[in-house]
Each structure stands twice: as structure tokens, then as C-alpha cells.
Write a protein that holds these residues in place. Sequence first.
Motif, PDB file in Angstrom:
ATOM      1  N   LYS A 178     -10.599   6.316   1.701  1.00  0.00           N
ATOM      2  CA  LYS A 178      -9.886   6.351   3.049  1.00  0.00           C
ATOM      3  C   LYS A 178      -8.545   7.102   3.108  1.00  0.00           C
ATOM      4  CE  LYS A 178      -7.509   2.200   2.209  1.00  0.00           C
ATOM      5  NZ  LYS A 178      -7.365   0.757   2.493  1.00  0.00           N
ATOM      6  N   LYS A 198     -21.760  -0.251   3.794  1.00  0.00           N
ATOM      7  CA  LYS A 198     -20.036  -0.181   3.967  1.00  0.00           C
ATOM      8  C   LYS A 198     -19.641  -0.231   2.784  1.00  0.00           C
ATOM      9  CE  LYS A 198     -20.914  -2.632   8.654  1.00  0.00           C
ATOM     10  NZ  LYS A 198     -20.662  -3.993   9.147  1.00  0.00           N
ATOM     11  N   GLY A 230      -8.538   4.336  -4.219  1.00  0.00           N
ATOM     12  CA  GLY A 230      -8.756   3.865  -2.828  1.00  0.00           C
ATOM     13  C   GLY A 230      -9.943   4.249  -1.920  1.00  0.00           C
ATOM     14  N   TYR A 231     -11.012   4.435  -2.892  1.00  0.00           N
ATOM     15  CA  TYR A 231     -12.305   5.149  -2.293  1.00  0.00           C
ATOM     16  C   TYR A 231     -11.712   6.307  -1.768  1.00  0.00           C
ATOM     17  CZ  TYR A 231     -14.243   0.632  -3.332  1.00  0.00           C
ATOM     18  OH  TYR A 231     -14.649  -0.610  -4.043  1.00  0.00           O
ATOM     19  N   GLY A 243       0.763  -1.298   0.235  1.00  0.00           N
ATOM     20  CA  GLY A 243      -0.013  -0.025  -0.073  1.00  0.00           C
ATOM     21  C   GLY A 243       0.951   1.134  -0.047  1.00  0.00           C
ATOM     22  N   LEU A 255     -13.056   1.863   8.568  1.00  0.00           N
ATOM     23  CA  LEU A 255     -13.898   1.545   7.482  1.00  0.00           C
ATOM     24  C   LEU A 255     -14.691   2.978   7.225  1.00  0.00           C
ATOM     25  CD1 LEU A 255     -17.619   0.168   8.754  1.00  0.00           C
ATOM     26  CD2 LEU A 255     -16.121   1.495  10.257  1.00  0.00           C
ATOM     27  N   ASP A 293     -16.103   0.373   2.468  1.00  0.00           N
ATOM     28  CA  ASP A 293     -14.868  -0.244   2.420  1.00  0.00           C
ATOM     29  C   ASP A 293     -14.597  -0.541   4.080  1.00  0.00           C
ATOM     30  OD1 ASP A 293     -11.483   1.147   1.820  1.00  0.00           O
ATOM     31  OD2 ASP A 293     -12.077  -0.914   2.698  1.00  0.00           O
ATOM     32  N   GLU A 294     -14.464  -1.790   4.265  1.00  0.00           N
ATOM     33  CA  GLU A 294     -14.313  -2.121   5.664  1.00  0.00           C
ATOM     34  C   GLU A 294     -12.986  -2.920   5.890  1.00  0.00           C
ATOM     35  OE1 GLU A 294     -17.962  -5.470   5.400  1.00  0.00           O
ATOM     36  OE2 GLU A 294     -17.292  -4.729   7.379  1.00  0.00           O
ATOM     37  N   SER A 295     -11.956  -2.723   4.923  1.00  0.00           N
ATOM     38  CA  SER A 295     -10.551  -3.207   5.101  1.00  0.00           C
ATOM     39  C   SER A 295      -9.871  -2.850   6.238  1.00  0.00           C
ATOM     40  CB  SER A 295      -9.772  -2.656   3.646  1.00  0.00           C
ATOM     41  OG  SER A 295      -9.590  -1.359   3.892  1.00  0.00           O
ATOM     42  N   GLY A 296     -10.086  -1.905   6.933  1.00  0.00           N
ATOM     43  CA  GLY A 296      -9.251  -1.677   8.045  1.00  0.00           C
ATOM     44  C   GLY A 296      -9.805  -2.427   9.485  1.00  0.00           C
TER      45      GLY A 296
END
Lengths: 110, 112
Positions: free
Chosen positions: A97, B54, A94-95, A1, B47, B56-59
Motif C-alpha cells: 500500500k 484480499k 507494509g505489503y 504509522g 484495500l 490488506d483491507e486495513s483502510g
Amino acid sequence: GIQVEQSPPDLILQEGANSTLRCNFSDSVNNLQWFHQNPWGQLINLFYIPSGTKQNGRLSATTVATERYSLLYISSSQTTDSGVYFCAVGPAGGYNKLIFGAGTRLAVHP
Amino acid sequence: EAGVTQFPSHSVIEKGQTVTLRCDPISGHDNLYWYRRVMGKEIKFLLHFVKESKQDESGMPNNRFLAERTGGTYSTLKVQPAELEDSGVYFCASSPPLGTQYFGPGTRLTVL
């Protein structure tokens, strides 16, 4: 990343001095924000600056997206500028975030 | 205009207990995010909601963490059961579709 590196990690200034904080990032971004974390732990928005230059009073910021870095300038520093400055980037694709750097801890002495 | 608000500001619980954190975003912001900073580490994304979904809940670190945003307004983050390593500051942020994320004051969680 994506990696976000901030420098210097610590900075001590006398009141009235100028300073430059740097943020390097390892990949393309569609968002870049600078924050000041005050002594109460709150994250205060300083700039939304994925590219270009902006100024707000004694603070200004420049992001050179093609070279993957951003600079935050503080002029005529005051004791109230003390705290931690964070750079955070939003990876392209990455959306939304944000990936935060480790921060620069600034102490301004009278 | 009211900013992002979080409740409680501090929470102290024992290992194994359950804690629920609440975030109220800025009115009209469809995007809501949770981040956290555990001791000595960097602020990390958990997230992202778009309205009630939701995105993105990758975190999210593990299945002890459950986030909800019923009705697309406020959000809750539940930790069950809490572990010592969950101690830290939990931030919520909200934003319009593109642009600045505005952060709340955070909830400081201490797990004993």
C-alpha cells in the motif's frame, strides 16, 4: 504509522524557472513514487524511485533512503507543469500500500 | 497497452442509495488497489487484492464498503448505503508483483 510530509505546500513560478520539491518520510520504505495530478484529476506516474536518482526529460528525482527524503527537480518549467505533485511511499513490511503526502500545488505562469 | 480503466467517471446519488464502482486493471497485473480522496483530505489507501484474494483491507472505513475481485480480473467497490461523507474521488491502481502502481482516472462520487 509512517508519516509523509511534502514541502512547500504551494509554489508559484514564472515559466522557465527551476524548482525543487521535497518529500520527507518517517520510516523505512520499499517503494516511493512521484505523481503529477493534472487539471483533470488524473494521477500521472512520474517516477518509481525507492532509492537513487532518475531523470526523464526536464524532470529528475533523487531518493536518499537512509536519510528518509526524496527530491523532485523540475527544470525550465512550463505552464503544462502546473498541478499538484504527490509523493507516495510504501512502508517496508507494509505489503504494497502507498501512503500519500498532502501534495505540493504548483502554478507556472507565462 | 491499455491503462487502468474505471467506470463510471462520475456518479451522483442520494444518501441511502447504493453505488457500485468498477475497475479494470492493466492486463497481467495480479495486484489491484483501491484508494480514495474525500474532500479536503489526503489520498488514502482502502484495500489491496492479489489476484482474487484480499491481501490488506486495513483502510476500508466501515462495513458499508464491499470490494470484490471475482476471477482475479476486474474489481468492484460497492457502497451500501451511501452517506454524505463518502463523497470524493475513488482511484483504482494496479501493479506487477514489485514496482510501480499505475492509477486509473478515478470515479468522482457525489452523495447528496
